[in-house]
Design a protein around this motif. Structure first.
Motif, mmCIF file in Angstrom:
data_model
loop_
_atom_site.group_PDB
_atom_site.id
_atom_site.type_symbol
_atom_site.label_atom_id
_atom_site.label_comp_id
_atom_site.label_asym_id
_atom_site.label_seq_id
_atom_site.Cartn_x
_atom_site.Cartn_y
_atom_site.Cartn_z
ATOM 1 N N GLU A 41 0.832 -1.207 0.000
ATOM 2 C CA GLU A 41 0.000 0.000 0.000
ATOM 3 C C GLU A 41 0.861 1.250 0.000
ATOM 4 N N TRP A 42 1.898 1.242 0.831
ATOM 5 C CA TRP A 42 2.781 2.401 0.901
ATOM 6 C C TRP A 42 3.404 2.677 -0.462
ATOM 7 N N CYS A 43 3.874 1.627 -1.127
ATOM 8 C CA CYS A 43 4.471 1.799 -2.455
ATOM 9 C C CYS A 43 3.451 2.345 -3.452
ATOM 10 N N SER A 44 2.233 1.838 -3.389
ATOM 11 C CA SER A 44 1.190 2.266 -4.319
ATOM 12 C C SER A 44 0.855 3.740 -4.134
ATOM 13 N N TYR A 45 0.645 4.164 -2.899
ATOM 14 C CA TYR A 45 0.265 5.558 -2.644
ATOM 15 C C TYR A 45 1.415 6.530 -2.909
ATOM 16 N N SER A 46 2.631 6.127 -2.590
ATOM 17 C CA SER A 46 3.770 7.031 -2.760
ATOM 18 C C SER A 46 4.318 7.031 -4.175
ATOM 19 N N ARG A 97 -4.716 9.382 2.489
ATOM 20 C CA ARG A 97 -5.416 8.371 1.704
ATOM 21 C C ARG A 97 -6.630 9.012 1.010
ATOM 22 N N ASP A 98 -7.027 8.423 -0.113
ATOM 23 C CA ASP A 98 -8.194 8.932 -0.849
ATOM 24 C C ASP A 98 -9.458 8.723 -0.026
ATOM 25 N N ILE A 131 1.395 11.681 2.895
ATOM 26 C CA ILE A 131 0.374 11.405 1.882
ATOM 27 C C ILE A 131 -0.907 10.968 2.575
ATOM 28 N N LEU A 152 2.752 7.738 4.823
ATOM 29 C CA LEU A 152 1.361 7.474 4.447
ATOM 30 C C LEU A 152 0.495 7.470 5.703
ATOM 31 N N SER A 190 -2.247 6.471 8.112
ATOM 32 C CA SER A 190 -2.816 5.139 8.305
ATOM 33 C C SER A 190 -4.320 5.120 8.042
ATOM 34 N N SER A 191 -4.810 3.963 7.626
ATOM 35 C CA SER A 191 -6.259 3.771 7.509
ATOM 36 C C SER A 191 -6.849 3.395 8.859
#
Length: 316
Positions: free
Chosen positions: A203-208, A315-316, A313, A263, A265-266
C-alpha cells in the motif's frame, strides 16, 4: 420533618446496652464513666421511659430499652456500611485500570504518562499491556486503548472514541541506508522487518508511487511493531515505522527515512469504555489529559517530518 435526634445519647445507650457495662462503654467511646451515665439519663428523661435496669454493677434492658437497642443496632450497622462504602468509593475513585496494546504502552504511554501522575498527585494507575485486540472483557478496566479500523470492536459492546491516526514511514539506520540504498541495488533486495499484524508495504508503495524493483526477497517477521523498530535501530533492516512510536529515534538521528514519504494510516488508535460506566472525576481527567497529550504529539510529528522534507500522503 425528621425530629432532631440526640445522637450522642443514643450512641452512649447503644454501647452500654451492647457491652452491658457503663465502664466498658466509656472506654470504647473514649469518654468518662459519668459522661456516659449522664447521656443515658438525659435520653431516658427525653423519652420519658426507663431503658436500663441497674442492680449493683449488673445492667439489663427494659422491654422499651430492648426495642430501642435492636433498632439502634440496625441503624448503626447501616451507617457503618454506608460510610465504608463511601470511603471505598472515594479510594477507588483515585485508581484507574487501563488495558493498552503493547506497542502503544511501551513506546508512547510509558514515556508520557509520568506527566499526568505529576499533575495528579495521589492518583494510582494500573496499566496492563496486551496483544492488540485482546479486550479481556471479563475484567473491569476503566479504559482500553487499541488500534484498528473504525468499528472493528463494535460487537464487544464498548464505546469507541478515536484518539489519532499515525503516519507510516520507511525507516532504517543511516549506515543501513548507505549500504543498501546507494543506487547500486534494488530496494527490494534489502532485508525487511515486518509486523505480521500490520504489513502495508505494498500500500505504501502504491500511494507514494515508489518502485521497490520487485517483491521483497529477505523478510523477517515479528508480531509487534516495536520489535521491528528495535531491530531497525541496530542496523538490522528496513521497516515501516508508526510515527507515534518511531518519532524519538527519527529526532535523535538513530533512524532516517531513505524514501521521504509517509502514508497516513487507515487504522487509528482508539480508547474504549463501557456504555454502562459512569466515569469518575479522575477518569475524566485522564481522558482529557490523554487527548491533549496526543494532540500535542501529533503536532510534533508533523513538524519533525516537515523539517526532514518527508511528505505526508493522505489516503483517498
Amino acid at each position: 420533618m425528621r425530629k432532631n435526634l440526640p445522637l450522642t445519647a443514643l450512641r452512649s445507650f447503644e454501647a452500654v446496652a451492647r457491652l452491658k457495662s457503663i465502664s466498658s462503654a466509656a472506654d470504647e467511646l473514649k469518654v468518662t464513666r459519668p459522661a456516659v451515665s449522664k447521656q443515658v439519663s438525659l435520653l431516658e428523661a427525653s423519652l420519658e421511659i426507663s431503658l436500663l435496669v441497674r442492680a449493683g454493677n449488673a445492667i439489663s434492658l427494659t422491654p422499651s430499652g430492648k426495642e430501642l437497642f435492636d433498632g439502634l443496632q440496625r441503624a448503626f450497622d447501616i451507617m457503618a456500611s454506608t460510610v465504608e462504602g463511601v470511603s471505598a468509593g472515594s479510594r477507588q475513585g483515585n485508581r484507574l485500570r487501563i488495558l493498552v496494546c503493547r506497542d502503544f504502552a511501551s513506546s508512547w504511554l510509558a514515556a508520557h504518562v509520568g506527566a499526568f501522575l505529576v499533575e495528579n498527585a495521589g492518583v494510582a494507575l494500573e496499566i496492563t499491556s496486551e496483544n492488540n485486540g485482546d479486550l479481556r472483557l471479563d475484567e473491569n478496566f476503566d479504559f482500553r486503548i487499541f488500534y484498528g479500523m473504525p468499528g472493528q470492536f463494535a460487537s464487544s459492546g464498548l464505546i469507541e472514541t478515536q484518539l489519532c491516526k499515525w503516519v507510516d514511514i520507511p525507516v532504517c539506520t543511516p549506515s543501513f541506508a548507505h549500504q543498501y540504498f546507494d543506487g547500486t541495488r534494488k530496494p527490494c533486495e534489502a532485508p525487511f522487518l515486518i509486523d505480521a499484524n500490520y504489513d502495508i508495504w505494498d500500500e505504501w508503495c502504491s500511494y507514494s508511487g515508489f518502485d521497490p524493483g520487485g517483491l521483497r526477497k529477505h523478510t523477517t517477521v515479528f508480531n509487534e511493531t516495536t520489535l521491528c523498530l528495535s531491530v531497525a535501530t541496530t542496523g538490522g533492516g528496513l521497516t515501516l515505522g508508526d510515527s507515534f512510536l518511531t518519532l524519538p529515534a527519527i529526532i535523535s538521528g538513530d533512524l532516517i527515512s531513505p524514501f521521504p514519504f509517509g502514508l497516513v494510516s487507515s487504522q487509528s488508535y482508539s480508547i474504549y469504555t463501557h456504555a454502562s460506566d459512569r466515569p469518575s472525576r479522575v477518569a475524566r481527567r485522564f481522558e482529557a489529559w490523554l487527548k491533549g497529550a496526543i494532540h500535542s504529539y501529533e503536532a510534533n510529528v508533523i513538524r519533525a517530518l516537515e523539517v526532514r522534507d518527508i511528505k505526508v500522503i493522505a489516503r483517498d
